[in-house]
Scaffold this active site. Structure first.
Site, PDB file in Angstrom:
ATOM      1  CG  ASP A 213       5.426  -1.878 -51.928  1.00  0.00           C
ATOM      2  OD1 ASP A 213       5.964  -2.253 -53.631  1.00  0.00           O
ATOM      3  OD2 ASP A 213       4.675  -2.431 -51.603  1.00  0.00           O
TER       4      ASP A 213
ATOM      5  N   PRO B  37     -18.254  -1.039 -38.563  1.00  0.00           N
ATOM      6  CG  PRO B  37     -18.026  -1.236 -36.138  1.00  0.00           C
ATOM      7  CD  PRO B  37     -19.572  -0.447 -36.855  1.00  0.00           C
TER       8      PRO B  37
END
Lengths: 152, 152, 152, 152
Positions: free
Chosen positions: C16, C58
């Site tokens: 970033d 999940p």
């Protein structure tokens, strides 16, 4: 042809160490804007794909010209247009703006695709359903709406 | 011209509800493969950009043709080539294969860019340094190596 | 319990504007490393999920402590371990290293989940199959291998 | 303490082959929601970080409990709260809802961080500036506003 506008807020995590949007993210936004265009045409993809038993509208060609960079905090406006409809494919163009500055011009060709009947992990393009063609081309008329319009 | 090969394992999270690679991820991989191509050319970008006081090599045009889909667990081979070198920009092509199947052909034009001298949030393309041109075109010779080669 | 090691090259696009890995990407890598751990256990998820008619595994809880940053060009080593196996869930821990520096310690709890029988857009946890439990706990023995070991 | 609400439309590309949001994307949204919370507090990060000469507010710990899945087309509501402010760090909690269904509860600890004075590729936590503490805790008063409030 159909046009749709959508706003995108550029987030910190969308940007790379050069402090500009990492270019692959624009293609992610192409997809979001095509979904929004379909929704504006009365074609919500979540219901559309299963109801027509297709896997989706995969991209077979995509191109973009990056004219100016954007950074986090910028609010972009994207103008998406159905540029062409063929038998089993269609072309969408996207123009990204930040204020008056044009940032990007892009174009994607997508197909109406189902699972391949015999080969796993492959897809097969199918003719676009009449309703989808009409809605994307802006010629679709609902029964009720049509008579309403005729009356005027 | 320089060619580099790189393997990519398609992960579950790279795929979308159609069970194929979400197309924007290929453009992310374009970037990874260009970085690998630069490294193979002796140009590690982490040191290269600050040492030349540039922000990086932003993409000004990208295009891809998606010929066949891939899914998670597939191991892809990407062949990246320096296709063209201009004054302040260059063209890289990427070909993605899964076994013998050609999945994608792509092309990106990038510029050698520094911060704009007067306008914030803009970039300015600069002429490619001689060393970068030589290394990307495969004509670079180290002083020591040159004499070594001459001797043979 | 099972342990697996996997290398990750940090790419430019993973970082970033602070020039460090955008933290959400570590959780993407958690998933990749759990897939690799399953593969090392003889459980390739692409075949495993459809053969057991489940949607997947999940995550129901994930946590990470970020101890030191990494940047592009760094090659990380991730050590993933099956820390606990319950009736229909299991815990995986991940430790990320850059050289000798420990970067991250993470933990995820996952369930063995199928589509909910009556409610769309929901999932239902099911008991872990015996084979999956055995393979994740490292107690699985192939018929042939077992006798081979017994002989020694 | 400060609370902010933000809507998120789940996109097709946010979802994985199990047709639910790929879990790492929630952590991306944590970041977006923290940025929105800062903006609501009068702290736009794009100006805030350079004006204070810090690299940002990196996450040092993050945790999430995933209570129910979401899929593309779902519009989520996220409620973000400043839960705790320490000397050089603070805690933000995020609650995700889809309609009345609570999808996720998460928590992240972040530090106010500058480049390390002597070691490259490292960061150093610094005490939170007074203005940031006041704004995040909701006790900040502008000169003009203060007298206006005093008058009531």
């Amino acid at each position: 042809m159909l046009v749709n506008r959508r706003r995108i807020l550029v987030e910190f995590g969308d940007c790379d160490p050069a402090h500009i949007v990492f270019f692959a993210n624009y293609f992610r936004w192409f997809d979001d804007c095509t979904t929004a265009l379909f929704l504006a045409a009365g074609l919500p993809i979540r219901e559309l794909f299963p109801s027509h038993k297709v896997l989706g509208i995969p991209v077979v060609e995509a191109t973009a010209q990056f004219l100016a960079p954007a950074t986090h905090g910028d609010e972009l406006l994207v103008e998406s247009t159905v540029a062409e409809i063929r038998k089993s494919s269609f072309v969408i163009t996207h123009k990204f703006f930040h204020g008056k500055v044009r940032l990007l011009e892009g174009r994607e060709t997508r197909v109406w695709a189902a699972a391949h009947p015999t080969e796993p992990n492959r897809m097969k393009a199918l003719p676009l359903p009449k309703e989808v063609v009409e809605r994307l081309s802006g010629t679709h008329k609902k029964a009720g709406k049509k008579s309403a319009r005729t009356r005027r």
